[in-house]
Design an enzyme around this catalytic site. Sequence first.
Site, mmCIF file in Angstrom:
data_model
loop_
_atom_site.group_PDB
_atom_site.id
_atom_site.type_symbol
_atom_site.label_atom_id
_atom_site.label_comp_id
_atom_site.label_asym_id
_atom_site.label_seq_id
_atom_site.Cartn_x
_atom_site.Cartn_y
_atom_site.Cartn_z
ATOM 1 N N GLU A 1 3.789 4.049 9.653
ATOM 2 C CA GLU A 1 2.421 4.413 9.287
ATOM 3 C C GLU A 1 1.434 4.209 10.430
ATOM 4 O O GLU A 1 1.519 3.244 11.189
ATOM 5 C CB GLU A 1 1.960 3.599 8.073
ATOM 6 N N GLU B 1 3.849 11.346 -4.294
ATOM 7 C CA GLU B 1 4.468 10.192 -3.646
ATOM 8 C C GLU B 1 3.573 8.975 -3.840
ATOM 9 O O GLU B 1 2.377 9.022 -3.537
ATOM 10 C CB GLU B 1 4.642 10.435 -2.144
#
Length: 261
Positions: free
Chosen positions: A57, A46
């Site tokens: 995040e 990824e």
Amino acid sequence: MNKVSIAEAFSAGKAFIPFITCGDPSLSVTEQLVYAMEEAGADLIELGIPFSDPTAEGPVIQGANERALSGGVTTDKIFEMVIRIREKTSIPLLFMTYANVVFSYGKERFIRTTAEIGMNGLILPDVPFEEKEEFGSVCKTYGLELVSLIAPTSHDRITSIAREAGGFVYCVSSLGVTGVRSNITTDVGAMVSLVKQAKDIPCAIGFGISTPEQAKAMAGKADGVIVGSAIVKLCKQYGEDCIPYVKEYVREMKEAVKEAD
């Protein structure tokens, strides 16, 4: 170079899927990390396209986004890097980014270019299932897999999400944002079972996995394991010298995942 499909990445046993932020510490290091991680046993990689407000995040990957953006990384520069990578490797590659990145580039232009440069798929963690079709239909046109996420809170929606999922299903192991966790308490096995009842598609578990022990335990409940924050931490700690450290870490994690086969 012909790319390996996502399905093939899961066909040889439990898959290990590392995540890195493009441009942290630099795009030249990101490119070399892809080759090093593949050599160390990564099955699929990824690549995060940095964004100024990455809502899913935690502080580790937020910091990587900020460093990459302040270093001048752009979507076009990342596309150019992928073109170079595709001359040397066929490993499955996925972009992970946010809807605003896609919209600001131009949705169709972004997805078309992503497919043309040889990426396998796209993960958009801030796009809910109900709004997925806006991107999914364009991805289908260009042969790109739009990977769906399910979370511990998805409950009744897991079946619906799984039925329409492409590539693999990203099972979020913990509530909250990305980051290293000391314990993972979610019943991920139950989440995976619900997906498999709805569709025969690989499931990979991410969010919070950082140690070989955790990787082995999670791989025992799914088809693959995704690790991001622990790798991004190494990139921050060692900067331009991070490649051998990341390579060794990926090798250890892949060995642990294989033990769950």
